[in-house]
Design a protein around this motif. Structure first.
Motif, mmCIF file in Angstrom:
data_model
loop_
_atom_site.group_PDB
_atom_site.id
_atom_site.type_symbol
_atom_site.label_atom_id
_atom_site.label_comp_id
_atom_site.label_asym_id
_atom_site.label_seq_id
_atom_site.Cartn_x
_atom_site.Cartn_y
_atom_site.Cartn_z
ATOM 1 N N ALA A 127 6.122 63.683 60.645
ATOM 2 C CA ALA A 127 6.621 64.003 61.986
ATOM 3 C C ALA A 127 6.288 65.447 62.363
ATOM 4 O O ALA A 127 6.861 65.985 63.306
ATOM 5 C CB ALA A 127 8.118 63.782 62.054
ATOM 6 N N SER A 128 5.379 66.071 61.618
ATOM 7 C CA SER A 128 5.007 67.467 61.872
ATOM 8 C C SER A 128 3.505 67.633 61.696
ATOM 9 O O SER A 128 2.863 66.885 60.957
ATOM 10 C CB SER A 128 5.735 68.413 60.913
ATOM 11 N N LEU A 129 2.959 68.635 62.384
ATOM 12 C CA LEU A 129 1.555 69.009 62.216
ATOM 13 C C LEU A 129 1.470 70.528 62.055
ATOM 14 O O LEU A 129 2.285 71.271 62.605
ATOM 15 C CB LEU A 129 0.714 68.568 63.414
ATOM 16 N N LYS A 130 0.482 70.959 61.307
ATOM 17 C CA LYS A 130 0.272 72.388 61.067
ATOM 18 C C LYS A 130 -1.056 72.805 61.700
ATOM 19 O O LYS A 130 -2.055 72.109 61.564
ATOM 20 C CB LYS A 130 0.238 72.656 59.567
ATOM 21 N N PHE A 131 -1.030 73.932 62.441
ATOM 22 C CA PHE A 131 -2.288 74.453 62.989
ATOM 23 C C PHE A 131 -2.631 75.770 62.309
ATOM 24 O O PHE A 131 -1.742 76.564 61.971
ATOM 25 C CB PHE A 131 -2.217 74.600 64.515
ATOM 26 N N GLU A 132 -3.912 75.991 62.101
ATOM 27 C CA GLU A 132 -4.396 77.204 61.450
ATOM 28 C C GLU A 132 -5.588 77.753 62.218
ATOM 29 O O GLU A 132 -6.356 76.999 62.816
ATOM 30 C CB GLU A 132 -4.798 76.896 60.007
ATOM 31 N N GLY A 133 -5.721 79.077 62.190
ATOM 32 C CA GLY A 133 -6.825 79.728 62.891
ATOM 33 C C GLY A 133 -6.383 80.478 64.123
ATOM 34 O O GLY A 133 -7.208 80.901 64.926
ATOM 35 N N ALA A 134 -5.067 80.657 64.294
ATOM 36 C CA ALA A 134 -4.546 81.319 65.486
ATOM 37 C C ALA A 134 -4.854 82.814 65.460
ATOM 38 O O ALA A 134 -5.091 83.405 64.400
ATOM 39 C CB ALA A 134 -3.034 81.101 65.579
ATOM 40 N N GLY A 135 -4.802 83.417 66.646
ATOM 41 C CA GLY A 135 -5.053 84.850 66.766
ATOM 42 C C GLY A 135 -3.756 85.624 66.802
ATOM 43 O O GLY A 135 -2.773 85.261 66.172
ATOM 44 N N MET B 246 -8.969 75.725 66.449
ATOM 45 C CA MET B 246 -7.819 75.391 65.625
ATOM 46 C C MET B 246 -8.165 74.287 64.619
ATOM 47 O O MET B 246 -8.956 73.389 64.897
ATOM 48 C CB MET B 246 -6.650 74.894 66.483
ATOM 49 N N THR B 247 -7.544 74.384 63.471
ATOM 50 C CA THR B 247 -7.620 73.315 62.465
ATOM 51 C C THR B 247 -6.237 72.699 62.345
ATOM 52 O O THR B 247 -5.254 73.390 62.072
ATOM 53 C CB THR B 247 -8.046 73.874 61.092
ATOM 54 N N TRP B 248 -6.153 71.384 62.566
ATOM 55 C CA TRP B 248 -4.876 70.681 62.505
ATOM 56 C C TRP B 248 -4.796 69.836 61.238
ATOM 57 O O TRP B 248 -5.771 69.199 60.851
ATOM 58 C CB TRP B 248 -4.705 69.776 63.726
ATOM 59 N N SER B 249 -3.640 69.827 60.621
ATOM 60 C CA SER B 249 -3.450 69.035 59.402
ATOM 61 C C SER B 249 -1.982 68.658 59.259
ATOM 62 O O SER B 249 -1.108 69.232 59.924
ATOM 63 C CB SER B 249 -3.909 69.818 58.171
ATOM 64 N N VAL B 250 -1.707 67.709 58.388
ATOM 65 C CA VAL B 250 -0.330 67.319 58.090
ATOM 66 C C VAL B 250 0.177 68.224 56.966
ATOM 67 O O VAL B 250 -0.458 68.310 55.915
ATOM 68 C CB VAL B 250 -0.245 65.841 57.660
#
Length: 512
Positions: free
Chosen positions: A320-328, A387-391
């Motif tokens: 029920a969650s997602l993680k994003f990476e690569g933010a500024g 952005m890279t999205w992952s569980v």
């Protein structure tokens, strides 16, 4: 012998389905009611008549009897009895706390003794220094009152490296750890949902000396030739908190969850404390209980810390969650919420700290593969960055959901308190029928505030209700998750806007 005063259970059924489902699998495996013949029956003895029986009085016979004694002592131990709903029901069903030996002997972990007959089990239990058998030889009970276990966390260790689960593994593990000292419990850790064995255990030793003997053993403990990863339970908690990057309240909640007894749900001491607290209030009008609808589950909101939830009462919903990476340097919450609201019907919960390269987004349900792909396709960039999205992994998602539930609990309790405060102010709030300005309604004294005009409330944007299930806080810079109002909140609906005491009344209000 007297025990803790609790309301007696009128009827006890020795059936496996009545046992506490959320007791760790270690205890469950030890108490599942046998589905074959019950202890002491002639047919049960006949079925296993081919098994060699040790001679009466032999060392082998004494050893077998002591194994039976230790198993039953575990059922009645401070570390198990008050946390096992089924055993506690048996314990409190009788005013003097007698429990039928026939019922105890039918538990799964007692199967190896069933062919020897019920009389044999009775003779074995008479050897116990912690338990006593009644004159008729039909019932057994503790010799002392139940006490809250002390130092469980400090007397517990973590060990990993036991491979996949095989038949008889539980007993092998108990025998392995008993080499280093007496154990109160060996709990096999399992994946929530699938119940698959993780290959690791939490072990509670009976004393600190045994803990030191195990952790400082030379050579180090091994399992099937492979050295185990071992540490104290406290060190394990600190390691997991550090791995997940948890700080502040989230770290405290995670440690509280890990540092517990390992059992979710029933706790006899908590039940008795709540009952005693209720008795003291007597005829005082009880405060209404506040509940939170969170991820499809109804959760009790507690008064502590301005609104809180108990970790063991927050069910984990995987995916029920997602993680994003690569933010500024900064991420626009509106950019995430606005995009996702088009598909999911409501703004998600966003966790992000300025300057971080990652963040988490929480939804009100487990996401399908199609939902995940939608997010990846429609939020490829945030703030102009890819952005890279992952569980997220289970530990991180579990801590995130606990944080979400705690945040939602504070808002729900705040809303309830404001509602109670407004209801005490009379028809018009603190100023009487018309608000602060008296009968005229509002500070201007115009009768429009008294609920007589068709234009009432038009000039006050703050008094307008949120539309289409949205809430006023959607435009704030930080995340707000309306996980349902108090008492009967429903996910998907916006939290009602808390209006000021100078709220204008409509014609309908005036007519009521």
């Amino acid at each position: 012998m007297s025990g803790p005063a609790v309301e007696q259970t009128k009827e006890v059924k020795a059936n496996e389905d009545t046992k506490m489902e959320d007791v760790q699998s270690t205890e469950q495996a030890g108490k599942d009611v046998a589905t074959t013949s019950t202890a002491g029956t002639t047919s049960g003895a006949a079925e296993d008549s081919s098994a060699p029986k040790p001679e009466a009085g032999s060392e082998e016979e004494k050893d077998r009897m002591m194994r039976a004694v230790r198993q039953v002592e575990f059922y009645f131990a401070d570390s198990n009895l008050p946390f096992d709903k089924f055993m506690w029901t048996l314990h409190t069903a009788n005013a003097e706390h007698w429990v039928p030996i026939k019922t105890i002997a039918s538990f799964k972990r007692m199967r190896e003794f069933q062919a020897l007959g019920l009389d044999w089990v009775v003779r074995a239990l008479k050897l116990s220094e912690e338990l006593e058998v009644d004159e008729a030889g039909e019932n057994v009970r503790r010799r002392t009152e139940v006490q809250p276990p002390k130092g469980q966390f400090e007397r517990s260790i973590y060990a990993k490296g036991f491979g996949k689960e095989e038949p008889g593994l539980q007993k092998r593990l108990e025998d392995f750890f008993n080499r280093y000292g007496k154990t109160n419990a060996v709990r096999m850790r399992r994946v929530e949902g699938t119940k698959e064995f993780k290959g690791s255990v939490f072990v509670e030793f009976a004393d600190y000396k045994s803990v030191e003997a195990f952790l400082n053993a030379d050579p180090k403990p091994t399992w099937e030739g492979q050295e185990l990863l071992i540490m104290s339970k406290e060190a394990y908690c600190e390691m997991k908190i550090k791995e997940k990057g948890l700080t502040g309240k989230a770290a405290d909640l995670r440690k509280q969850s890990l540092a517990g007894t390992g059992r979710k749900g029933f706790n006899a001491f908590r039940e008795m404390a709540e009952k005693e607290k209720g008795d003291k209030k007597g005829k005082e009008k009880p405060k209404p209980e506040v509940y939170l609808e969170f991820l499809g589950n109804k959760i009790r909101v507690h008064e502590e810390d301005g609104g809180s939830v108990k970790p063991e009462e927050v069910p984990f919903v995987k995916g029920a969650s997602l993680k994003f990476e690569g933010a500024g340097e900064d991420v626009s919450f509106d950019e995430i919420k606005g995009t996702l609201k088009e598909r999911f019907g409501r703004a998600p919960f966003v966790k992000y700290s300025k300057g971080d390269s990652w963040g988490l987004v929480g939804f009100d349900k487990a996401l399908s593969e199609e939902d995940v792909n939608y997010v990846k396709e429609n939020l490829k960039k945030l703030g102009g960055r890819d952005m890279t999205w992952s569980v997220p992994d289970e530990e991180q998602e579990r801590a995130f959901q606990l944080e979400r539930a705690t945040s939602a609990a504070k808002r729900a309790l705040s809303f309830q308190h404001n509602r109670e405060s407004n209801s005490r102010g009379g028809r018009g709030g603190r100023g009487g029928r018309g608000g602060r300005g008296g009968r005229g309604g509002g500070r201007g004294g115009a009768r429009s505030g008294g609920g007589r005009s068709d234009k009432a409330g038009d000039s006050s944007p703050s008094a307008a209700p949120a539309s289409n299930g949205e809430q006023a806080g959607d435009k704030r810079k930080r995340a707000v998750e309306p996980d349902g109002g108090p008492n009967v909140g429903i996910r998907g609906q916006g939290v009602p806007v808390i209006q000021s005491s100078k709220k204008a009344k409509t014609d309908d209000d005036g007519a009521s």
